[in-house]
Scaffold this motif. Structure first.
Motif, PDB file in Angstrom:
ATOM      1  N   TYR A  20       0.826  -1.214   0.000  1.00 15.95           N
ATOM      2  CA  TYR A  20       0.000   0.000   0.000  1.00 15.95           C
ATOM      3  C   TYR A  20       0.856   1.260   0.000  1.00 15.95           C
ATOM      4  O   TYR A  20       0.412   2.312  -0.455  1.00 15.95           O
ATOM      5  CB  TYR A  20      -0.999  -0.025   1.158  1.00 15.95           C
ATOM      6  CG  TYR A  20      -2.192  -0.888   0.825  1.00 15.95           C
ATOM      7  CD1 TYR A  20      -3.347  -0.322   0.309  1.00 15.95           C
ATOM      8  CD2 TYR A  20      -2.137  -2.272   0.960  1.00 15.95           C
ATOM      9  CE1 TYR A  20      -4.440  -1.103  -0.042  1.00 15.95           C
ATOM     10  CE2 TYR A  20      -3.215  -3.066   0.614  1.00 15.95           C
ATOM     11  CZ  TYR A  20      -4.365  -2.473   0.109  1.00 15.95           C
ATOM     12  OH  TYR A  20      -5.434  -3.263  -0.253  1.00 15.95           O
ATOM     13  N   SER A  21       2.097   1.163   0.425  1.00 14.76           N
ATOM     14  CA  SER A  21       2.989   2.328   0.398  1.00 14.76           C
ATOM     15  C   SER A  21       3.330   2.750  -1.032  1.00 14.76           C
ATOM     16  O   SER A  21       3.840   3.846  -1.242  1.00 14.76           O
ATOM     17  CB  SER A  21       4.280   2.027   1.170  1.00 14.76           C
ATOM     18  OG  SER A  21       4.988   0.959   0.561  1.00 14.76           O
ATOM     19  N   ALA A  23       0.982   2.986  -3.426  1.00 15.50           N
ATOM     20  CA  ALA A  23      -0.180   3.643  -4.030  1.00 15.50           C
ATOM     21  C   ALA A  23       0.196   5.087  -4.339  1.00 15.50           C
ATOM     22  O   ALA A  23       0.794   5.776  -3.517  1.00 15.50           O
ATOM     23  CB  ALA A  23      -1.379   3.576  -3.097  1.00 15.50           C
ATOM     24  N   ASN A  28      -6.094   3.858  -4.546  1.00 17.00           N
ATOM     25  CA  ASN A  28      -4.937   2.989  -4.342  1.00 17.00           C
ATOM     26  C   ASN A  28      -4.282   2.552  -5.654  1.00 17.00           C
ATOM     27  O   ASN A  28      -3.660   1.495  -5.717  1.00 17.00           O
ATOM     28  CB  ASN A  28      -5.297   1.763  -3.487  1.00 17.00           C
ATOM     29  CG  ASN A  28      -5.520   2.145  -2.055  1.00 17.00           C
ATOM     30  OD1 ASN A  28      -4.800   2.982  -1.511  1.00 17.00           O
ATOM     31  ND2 ASN A  28      -6.518   1.548  -1.425  1.00 17.00           N
ATOM     32  N   LYS A  70      -3.128  -1.970  -8.604  1.00 23.22           N
ATOM     33  CA  LYS A  70      -3.521  -1.341  -7.343  1.00 23.22           C
ATOM     34  C   LYS A  70      -2.676  -1.886  -6.200  1.00 23.22           C
ATOM     35  O   LYS A  70      -2.196  -3.033  -6.256  1.00 23.22           O
ATOM     36  CB  LYS A  70      -4.989  -1.620  -7.042  1.00 23.22           C
ATOM     37  CG  LYS A  70      -5.944  -1.054  -8.059  1.00 23.22           C
ATOM     38  CD  LYS A  70      -7.374  -1.335  -7.658  1.00 23.22           C
ATOM     39  CE  LYS A  70      -8.341  -0.704  -8.651  1.00 23.22           C
ATOM     40  NZ  LYS A  70      -9.726  -0.816  -8.185  1.00 23.22           N
ATOM     41  N   ALA A  71      -2.532  -1.066  -5.175  1.00 26.11           N
ATOM     42  CA  ALA A  71      -1.925  -1.556  -3.950  1.00 26.11           C
ATOM     43  C   ALA A  71      -2.750  -2.745  -3.470  1.00 26.11           C
ATOM     44  O   ALA A  71      -3.977  -2.748  -3.575  1.00 26.11           O
ATOM     45  CB  ALA A  71      -1.905  -0.448  -2.904  1.00 26.11           C
ATOM     46  N   GLY A  72      -2.079  -3.772  -2.979  1.00 24.87           N
ATOM     47  CA  GLY A  72      -2.752  -4.995  -2.563  1.00 24.87           C
ATOM     48  C   GLY A  72      -2.797  -6.060  -3.647  1.00 24.87           C
ATOM     49  O   GLY A  72      -3.180  -7.195  -3.376  1.00 24.87           O
TER      50      GLY A  72
END
Length: 132
Positions: A20-21, A23, A28, A70-72
């Motif tokens: 997530y950092s 994004a 995101n 996307k983050a994740g």
């Protein structure tokens, strides 16, 4: 020459979780350059396997941003050698989303996608030192 070279067709695959950092945008979303960095990493392994050297990335002849990352996400990054020259190697790349976070179902919810989503494709050229 390259059609007969046994290095043509070599495929290397990396998988990477997108934290997530990383994004960069609303929702995101991760910037497309993130995939290019991953292409550089997998190209390095290709060069090590084909030539015993990390090589250098020289250029991209085509980059297509096809779907959001996307983050994740868990990305599968694939590099396949399509041409071998004296010192250059042409490589096809694809970054596919194979897992995606599902924040709509919970903070840490995620799922394996039934079909990977092709996020970025590219063709690039790497160069290696002359053979000794």
């Amino acid at each position: 020459m390259s059609e007969q070279d046994p290095r043509v067709g070599l495929t290397v695959t990396h998988r990477r979780y997108v934290p997530y950092s990383h994004a960069h945008y609303a929702g995101n979303l991760v910037d497309g350059a993130y995939a290019l960095g991953l292409f550089g990493d997998v190209a390095t392994e290709v060069c090590i396997r084909t030539d015993g050297d990390e090589g250098l990335f020289a250029s991209y002849s085509d980059v297509q941003f096809r779907a959001p990352m996307k983050a994740g996400d868990v990305l599968e990054v694939v590099a396949t050698v399509i041409r071998v020259g004296t010192r250059s190697r042409t490589i096809d790349f694809a970054a596919r989303v194979v897992c995606r976070g599902r924040p709509d179902r919970g903070e840490s919810a995620a799922e394996v996608l039934a079909e990977p989503v092709v996020a970025v494709t590219a063709t690039g050229t790497v160069v290696v030192p002359p053979a000794a």
